[in-house]
Design an enzyme around this catalytic site. Structure first.
Site, PDB file in Angstrom:
ATOM      1  N   THR A 298      82.713   1.120 -10.918  1.00  0.00           N
ATOM      2  CA  THR A 298      83.996   1.377 -11.510  1.00  0.00           C
ATOM      3  C   THR A 298      85.015   0.437 -10.822  1.00  0.00           C
ATOM      4  OG1 THR A 298      86.014   3.007 -11.245  1.00  0.00           O
ATOM      5  CG2 THR A 298      84.458   2.743  -9.470  1.00  0.00           C
TER       6      THR A 298
ATOM      7  N   ASP B  87      84.472   8.544 -16.283  1.00  0.00           N
ATOM      8  CA  ASP B  87      85.351   8.332 -17.036  1.00  0.00           C
ATOM      9  C   ASP B  87      86.328   9.642 -17.098  1.00  0.00           C
ATOM     10  OD1 ASP B  87      86.117   6.045 -18.905  1.00  0.00           O
ATOM     11  OD2 ASP B  87      86.819   7.454 -20.105  1.00  0.00           O
ATOM     12  N   SER B  88      87.548   9.278 -17.079  1.00  0.00           N
ATOM     13  CA  SER B  88      88.491  10.366 -16.827  1.00  0.00           C
ATOM     14  C   SER B  88      90.036  10.235 -17.449  1.00  0.00           C
ATOM     15  CB  SER B  88      88.628  10.875 -15.362  1.00  0.00           C
ATOM     16  OG  SER B  88      89.065   9.513 -14.523  1.00  0.00           O
TER      17      SER B  88
END
Ligand code: IMP
Length: 186
Positions: A9, A66-67
């Site tokens: 990330t 993923d958000s």
């Protein structure tokens, strides 16, 4: 035995939260920094699967996440585009967009995890509402404008453990931890 999870990330805030959740369970979370391919698709699941496919196959345990924030009165916007919208209009811009509208919203997260070639998805969500002003210094992203349901404080006004206890990411990662325990019993 300590096992290493490689978390891919570009967001250090996500790494800290996932570390807090997985370290007590015996997992060392290593940050693999860097931008992954982010496709323009409609769901967090598709983004997460695509990001996972983009990472090298060496790590035994590899994960991506993923958000985004989904605002009911804006038809779920900004959703999968949350990072872009934050960079462009910012928190004040979002608050302007919802002025005079219902403020209900939710955070959603999807974790995609690879273990010995198996890919598993875990998801979590937290309902809440947008605050009227930007408040708090903890967390990242939209935390200063998100009030989890039943709270007078934004997630940026909460301690990390408090946020993890209710958050979308906390829920997804606790599911992951339960699954991991079954895959790799001591
Ligand atoms: P991505 O998953 O890296 O594409 O970005 C997700 C976007 O949603 C970023 O702009 C984040 O700031 C935001 N976001 C996701 N989770 C959270 C959270 O827990 N708090 C605040 N913002 C979040």
């Amino acid at each position: 035995m300590v096992r290493t999870v490689a978390f891919y990330t570009s967001n250090p805030g996500k790494v800290e939260e996932v570390r807090t959740l997985l370290s007590p369970l015996g997992y060392r979370v290593v940050w693999r920094k860097g931008a992954l391919l982010e496709p323009q698709v409609d769901t967090l699941e598709e983004v997460a699967v695509c990001k996972l496919a983009d990472i090298p196959g060496k790590a035994t345990f590899a994960m991506v996440e993923d958000s985004g924030i989904f605002i009911d009165s804006l038809g779920g916007f900004p959703g999968v585009y949350s990072a872009y919208v934050l960079r462009t209009v910012g928190l004040d811009g979002i608050l302007r967009l919802v002025k005079g509208k219902p403020r209900d919203a939710e955070f959603r997260a999807v974790v995609a995890f690879r273990h010995e070639g198996k890919v598993k998805l875990f998801s979590g969500r937290v309902r809440g509402a947008l605050s009227r002003s930007v408040r708090g210094t903890h967390g990242f992203g939209y935390d200063p404008i998100f009030l989890p349901h039943g709270s007078q404080r934004t997630t940026a006004e909460m301690e990390p453990e408090e946020k993890n206890a209710v958050s979308h990411r906390g829920k997804a990662v606790r599911q992951l931890a339960a699954w991991l325990r079954k895959q790799t019993p001591d």
